[in-house]
Design an enzyme around this catalytic site. Sequence first.
Site, short mmCIF file in Angstrom:
data_model
loop_
_atom_site.label_atom_id
_atom_site.label_comp_id
_atom_site.label_asym_id
_atom_site.label_seq_id
_atom_site.Cartn_x
_atom_site.Cartn_y
_atom_site.Cartn_z
N TYR A 32 0.83 -1.20 0.00
CA TYR A 32 0.00 0.00 0.00
C TYR A 32 0.86 1.25 0.00
O TYR A 32 2.07 1.18 0.17
CB TYR A 32 -0.96 -0.02 1.20
CG TYR A 32 -0.34 0.29 2.53
CD1 TYR A 32 0.56 -0.59 3.13
CD2 TYR A 32 -0.65 1.46 3.21
CE1 TYR A 32 1.13 -0.29 4.37
CE2 TYR A 32 -0.10 1.75 4.45
CZ TYR A 32 0.79 0.87 5.02
OH TYR A 32 1.34 1.17 6.23
N ARG A 51 8.06 4.29 -4.78
CA ARG A 51 8.18 3.26 -3.74
C ARG A 51 7.16 2.14 -3.97
O ARG A 51 7.47 0.96 -3.75
CB ARG A 51 7.97 3.87 -2.35
CG ARG A 51 8.19 2.85 -1.24
CD ARG A 51 8.20 3.48 0.14
NE ARG A 51 6.90 4.07 0.45
CZ ARG A 51 6.66 4.82 1.52
NH1 ARG A 51 7.64 5.08 2.38
NH2 ARG A 51 5.47 5.31 1.73
N LYS A 150 6.59 -2.04 1.58
CA LYS A 150 5.46 -1.49 2.34
C LYS A 150 4.25 -2.41 2.22
O LYS A 150 3.31 -2.16 1.47
CB LYS A 150 5.12 -0.07 1.84
CG LYS A 150 4.23 0.70 2.79
CD LYS A 150 4.21 2.16 2.40
CE LYS A 150 3.16 2.97 3.14
NZ LYS A 150 3.37 3.02 4.58
N1 PMP Z 1 8.11 3.43 8.82
C1 PMP Z 1 6.98 2.71 8.87
C2 PMP Z 1 7.01 1.35 9.50
C3 PMP Z 1 5.77 3.23 8.35
O1 PMP Z 1 4.64 2.51 8.39
C4 PMP Z 1 5.78 4.54 7.79
C5 PMP Z 1 4.51 5.17 7.29
N2 PMP Z 1 3.98 4.52 6.19
C6 PMP Z 1 6.98 5.24 7.75
C7 PMP Z 1 8.14 4.66 8.27
C8 PMP Z 1 7.07 6.63 7.14
O2 PMP Z 1 6.99 6.57 5.74
P1 PMP Z 1 6.40 7.80 4.90
O3 PMP Z 1 7.19 9.00 5.30
O4 PMP Z 1 6.64 7.41 3.51
O5 PMP Z 1 4.97 7.91 5.28
#
Ligand code: PMP
Length: 286
Positions: A32, A51, A150
């Site tokens: 996601y 990503r 992710k």
């Molecule tokens: N680490 C984890 C485990 C996350 O779930 C997230 C949020 N999705 C992030 C870091 C931060 O990523 P982003 O800045 O792309 O939201």
Amino acid sequence: MRTVYVNGQWLPEDQATVSVFDRGFLMADGVYEVTTVIDGKLVDFQGHVARLERSLAELDMPSPAKADELLALHREIVARNGVVQGRVYLQVTRGNPGDRDFTFPDPAKTAPTLVMFTQMAAAPEDSAEAKRGLKVIAIPDIRWHRRDIKTVQLLYPSMGKMMAKKAGADDAWFIEDGLVTEGTSNNAWIVRGGKLVTRGLSHDILHGITRAAVLRYAAEAQLQVEERSFTLTEAQAADEAFVTSASAFVMPVVEIDGVPLCGGRPGPVATRLREIYLEESRKTAI
Ligand code: PMP
């Protein structure tokens, strides 16, 4: 009622469904992305799509749509739901092969499932959390070792947030081999002697899009940055701490596992970085 997107259709949320045989449901076989909307525009969309494509490639999962089609869908879901401040969730799974089986279905026969929905949020400047700062607890990192992908496997992060709540805190930082990996849904940072410290990229953490943006803005503001691991003890002795994510932007941390930082108040560096991040995001959103 929201309008959501499911495999080519726009539907009222109470009429949107996926199959009981969807691999996202049976195997957590899905990835996601969450893209923030500020003033009706998408923040860092390119980064999120890049990503997403990487997550899909790492799992040999077919892509549901090209980047320009995804951009059009994002814009359409924002418009259909009148989102001014909020976010767009995009979920992709390996689809519905018609039965349960551990092996991946033939991608020529099983199309991926693509679902999108929106959430509304308060304007970033109105965040009570940002004014107060977060209290985090430390918990062992028992997640799998491909945290750079992710995936929708969010059970342990969910449990981590519950453990934090139970302990009277807001969130949890994961610890592995004595070192902080990241937060349950964000990247972890500390500030020491004016220098920013955040863990380097590897399979151990999600490569945060907000983390990357903050690194760019920190360089422009001539702040020194060290991309390296740090221990819980070092974090507790830091001048300041904060977390970054698409939903929380830059969010000050004021207590780590019972130890207050910066007098229990959001620090000046975190507060300034939040302002810079919001200002730049407004400028560059599409
Ligand atoms: N680490 C984890 C485990 C996350 O779930 C997230 C949020 N999705 C992030 C870091 C931060 O990523 P982003 O800045 O792309 O939201």
